[in-house]
Scaffold this active site. Structure first.
Site, short mmCIF file in Angstrom:
data_model
loop_
_atom_site.label_atom_id
_atom_site.label_comp_id
_atom_site.label_asym_id
_atom_site.label_seq_id
_atom_site.Cartn_x
_atom_site.Cartn_y
_atom_site.Cartn_z
N LYS A 153 0.72 -1.09 0.01
CA LYS A 153 -0.08 0.01 -0.17
C LYS A 153 0.87 1.28 -0.10
O LYS A 153 1.48 1.53 1.05
CB LYS A 153 -0.96 -0.04 1.19
CG LYS A 153 -1.91 1.07 1.14
CD LYS A 153 -2.68 1.36 2.48
CE LYS A 153 -2.14 2.48 3.15
NZ LYS A 153 -2.21 3.59 2.60
N CYS B 77 13.39 12.05 5.54
CA CYS B 77 13.47 11.77 7.07
C CYS B 77 14.86 12.36 7.41
O CYS B 77 15.11 12.15 8.53
CB CYS B 77 13.23 10.27 7.30
SG CYS B 77 13.84 9.06 5.92
N GLU C 193 9.67 16.31 15.22
CA GLU C 193 9.85 16.35 13.90
C GLU C 193 8.62 17.25 13.07
O GLU C 193 7.64 17.09 13.14
CB GLU C 193 9.52 14.73 13.22
CG GLU C 193 9.86 14.60 11.64
CD GLU C 193 9.61 13.36 11.22
OE1 GLU C 193 8.63 12.78 11.33
OE2 GLU C 193 10.77 12.83 10.28
N THR D 154 2.55 6.16 14.00
CA THR D 154 1.99 5.04 13.09
C THR D 154 2.62 3.61 13.34
O THR D 154 2.10 2.61 13.61
CB THR D 154 2.00 5.48 11.78
OG1 THR D 154 1.54 6.59 11.32
CG2 THR D 154 0.93 4.65 10.60
N GLY E 39 7.14 5.11 7.72
CA GLY E 39 6.31 6.31 7.96
C GLY E 39 6.48 7.08 9.24
O GLY E 39 7.61 6.78 10.07
#
Ligand code: NAD
Length: 479
Positions: free
Chosen positions: A173, A282, A383, A230, A226
């Protein structure tokens, strides 16, 4: 254009016929729909993967390798089309999509197509016991790959390529915010001769489609990139089900600049490490620490260079900073700038939305530099994931080392110095999975990639990824 799921080699509508709007960040308009897939679509994808597994896992390395390399070649042949799609879907400058995102997606397939032919397993002779052990490295079965929006095809393929190279079948996904290039990849896989069912791509929201992948009892491993929150949620679901888990999460990376560095090269690279992809990588160095003796000089030169960056429509070749990925994300980043101001941060440049003629509803933001007084402030601890960096001076190696590590994340760090002993000391003491010295984001795909602390668990890249996507089984033979 409406995007479809790619299941068993076919483009399919979602079973419930529910759709989500797909936005173009450059102008804020809806330009297509994507499936809001349910559990039933994930089930279909799983069944296709499960059926393909017995043959794919027994396909020779040479044959798998040929198909992966063919996918890589087709991506290269379609570079312009994929780069345009990525730039439109994500808001990133076309120049970046053309030179980084799509070439890297192609490299991922080529690299793992080659790596699988070199992936060896171990043997251990139990001397004195007349026994021999050898380790089988067997594919896991059906695995789940879930990726974020910042480097859409680049990170999607970083997982899929090693998974299928190792003989697994995949339910994947992409982010619902940037689904387009993952959709286009399906047709490329068919053209390259990837057997149907080996790769299945299901589109939809994280909390429904993503959750259904993580919860599926037949999906034995989850590779996720991610946000940290999460990742923690996924771990809560997957760990009690004893799934193999790789989590590549957030970062708040220090960029540490000593006075003895090569100044010009540091300055050029610090612009990139701060603002590439609108700061939505990131690995971006969002906390810039500068040795006090060169702090004032750095401040003047850095800001002068930041002011030269052109914020513009992503499709223009001269654009340095495109649009942020979504309206919600732009608001989140703007909110962090307010937080920084409230905690006495000084905005040295930027800080405002940019309105571009004819694209007034696009999600544009000035590259922003904030001077902070302490590393303890919220803007230095959380972040932001946008074109925002903080700068502050430091007095000693101990001082900066302590600040670099005083954060919950530990993904990467950059060091600028020509002092070898200091390089060795600092590299071993900084809490991060990746350290760059006198460079940034220089990637060799054979190296381990991943973070410590709240930046994740596990490593991807090179044989680490092939180890993740296989189960080691020891066979002991007494002779
Ligand atoms: P996100 O966590 O919101 O979403 C990532 C993916 O997870 C998306 O596909 C989303 O749909 C899915 N998802 C969301 N909830 C889910 C759930 N409950 N179950 C299963 N799947 C779910 O992250 P994002 O906003 O797309 O990406 C930005 C974040 O990614 C940043 O924190 C960034 O640092 C991180 N990131 C890390 C790396 C790395 O290598 N460490 C690389 C790129 C981005």
């Amino acid at each position: 254009m409406n995007i479809k799921n790619y299941i068993n080699g076919q483009n399919e509508n979602p079973i419930n016929n529910e759709w989500i709007d797909n936005y173009c960040p450059a102008n804020g308009e809806v330009y297509g729909k994507i499936p809001n897939s349910s559990k039933a679509d994930v089930e279909n994808a799983y069944n296709a993967a499960k059926s393909a597994f017995p043959v794919w896992s027994q396909t020779t390395f040479e044959a798998r390798s040929r198909i992966l390399i063919k996918i890589s070649e087709l991506l290269e042949a379609n570079l312009q089309r994929f780069a345009e799609a990525e730039s439109k879907d994500n808001g990133k400058p076309i120049s970046l999509a053309k030179t980084v995102d799509i070439p890297r997606a192609a490299s991922n397939f080529r690299f793992f197509g080659n790596a699988i032919t070199q992936f060896a397993s171990e043997s251990h002779e139990s001397v004195g016991q007349e026994a021999m052990n050898y380790t089988l490295r067997q594919p896991i079965g059906v695995v789940g790959c879930i990726s974020p929006w910042n480097l859409p095809l680049y990170l999607f393929t970083w997982k899929i390529a090693p998974a299928i190279a190792a003989g697994n079948c995949v339910v994947a996904k992409p982010s619902e915010v940037t689904p387009m290039t993952a959709y286009l990849l399906g047709n490329i896989c068919n053209e390259a001769g990837l057997p149907k069912g080996v790769l299945n791509i299901v589109h939809g929201l994280g909390t429904t489609t993503g959750q259904a992948i993580v919860e599926h009892p037949g999906i034995k491993a989850i590779s996720f990139t991610g946000g940290t929150e999460t990742g923690a949620h996924i771990a809560k679901v997957a760990v009690p089900m004893f799934k193999k888990l790789s989590l590549e999460l957030g970062g708040k990376n220090p960029n540490i600049i000593f006075a003895d560095c090569d100044y010009e090269s540091m300055l050029e690279t610090t612009i990139r490490s701060s603002f590439s992809n609108q700061g939505q990588i990131c690995l971006c160095g969002s906390r810039v620490f500068v040795e006090a003796s060169i702090y004032d000089r750095f401040k003047i030169d850095f800001i002068a260079k930041v002011k030269q960056l052109k914020v513009g429509h992503p499709s223009e070749e001269s654009t340095n900073i495109g649009a942020l990925v979504s309206k919600t994300h732009l608001e989140k980043v703007l909110n962090y700038i307010d937080i920084a101001k409230n905690e006495n941060g000084i905005v040295l440049c930027g800080g405002n939305k940019v309105i571009i003629k004819d694209f007034e509803n696009g999600y544009y933001l000035e590259p922003t530099v904030i001077e902070v007084l302490t590393n303890e402030c919220q803007i230095n601890q959380e972040e932001v994931f946008g074109p925002v960096v903080t700068i502050m001076p430091f007095n000693s190696e101990d001082h900066v080392l302590q600040m670099a590590n005083k954060v919950k994340y530990g993904l990467s760090a950059t060091l600028w110095t020509n002092d070898l002993k200091r390089t060795m000391r600092m590299s071993s003491q900084i809490q991060a999975g990746i350290i760059w010295v006198n460079t940034w984001m220089m990637r060799d795909l054979r190296t381990p990639f991943g973070g410590v602390k709240a930046s994740g668990i596990g490593r991807e890249g090179g044989f680490e990824a092939l180890r993740f996507f296989t189960e080691a089984k020891n066979v002991c033979i007494k002779y």
